[in-house]
Design an enzyme around this catalytic site. Structure first.
Site, PDB file in Angstrom:
ATOM      1  CB  SER A   1      -0.890   0.016   1.242  1.00  0.00           C
ATOM      2  OG  SER A   1      -1.549   1.264   1.374  1.00  0.00           O
TER       3      SER A   1
ATOM      4  CE1 TYR B   1      -3.596  -2.310   5.353  1.00  0.00           C
ATOM      5  CE2 TYR B   1      -2.918  -0.096   4.722  1.00  0.00           C
ATOM      6  CZ  TYR B   1      -3.366  -1.355   4.376  1.00  0.00           C
ATOM      7  OH  TYR B   1      -3.581  -1.661   3.050  1.00  0.00           O
TER       8      TYR B   1
END
Length: 234
Positions: free
Chosen positions: A141, A157
């Site tokens: 990501s 995350y």
């Protein structure tokens, strides 16, 4: 200039393992790889989960090393090879600061998003290295890119995806000269259960570049971070 890979037109005779393949981006990747002719093992945490037609269901909780080892051993026993590993399984809850984020969530996120892919690579590398051009595609990501501002919450995350990019760089540095092609990919903000209904991209758009990376022939670019088939900064 962007590096130019040579691509397989079809993956007939090749074997792929996709984690988190019962829904979202992983399901779409597994479906497309099957359509390209690969034998695809669709990793899922529960035997009751539906997997794409034409794939082989693999009971695989990436946080459980026993599951990882059994899945890889089973693939070897059934096919004798593994050409592609897609580390797609991931979890994420967003917005909290590090002070507010529960430690249980930190542990869970790192276990699924980083430790899991490391375990998969640990056990799958002997198969991936049997032939030149084995591929590892790590679904990362931009939230983990150090070149982008690391603010806006979601600490575990973000850090897990930064670590996943580190795994990609390690795999390239350690095994690239043995023919392994390891790459990270940012699929963008996708309308999945994690991304939510307001995300800007469809699942099909999110899966497009990961599938493209799975088609890389031996000698293609590796050790890189991609978005929309272009290299981006780590």
């Amino acid at each position: 200039m962007e590096p130019e890979p040579e691509l397989y037109d079809a993956l007939d005779g090749q074997v792929a393992l996709v984690t988190g393949a019962n829904r979202g981006i992983g399901r779409e990747i597994a479906t497309r790889l099957t359509d390209l002719g690969a034998t695809v093992y669709a990793g899922t945490r529960s035997a009751s989960n539906d997997v794409p037609g034409g794939t082989r269901s693999a009971l695989l909780d990436v946080t459980q090393e026993g599951d990882v080892e059994a899945t890889v051993d089973g693939i070897f026993e059934e096919t004798g090879r593994l050409d592609v590993l897609v580390n797609n399984a991931g979890v994420g809850e967003f917005d909290d600061s590090l002070v507010a984020e529960p430690t249980t969530r930190i542990d869970r996120t790192l276990a699924v998003n980083l430790r899991g892919p490391m375990l998969l690579c640990k056990h799958a590398l002997p198969l991936l290295l049997q032939r030149e051009g084995g591929r590892v595609v790590n679904v990362s990501s931009g939230m983990g890119a150090l070149a982008e501002p690391q603010r806006g919450g979601s600490p575990s995350y973000r850090v897990s995806k930064t670590g996943l990019n580190g795994l990609t760089a390690y795999l390239h540095g350690e095994y690239g000269d043995r023919g392994l092609l390891a790459n990270s990919v940012c699929p963008g903000w996708v309308r999945t259960d994690m991304g939510g209904e307001n995300a800007s991209r469809s699942i099909e758009e999110g899966a497009a570049t990961p599938v493209w990376l799975c088609r890389f022939e031996p000698g293609s670019p590796a050790g890189l971070f991609w978005r929309d088939r272009r290299v981006i900064d780590w």
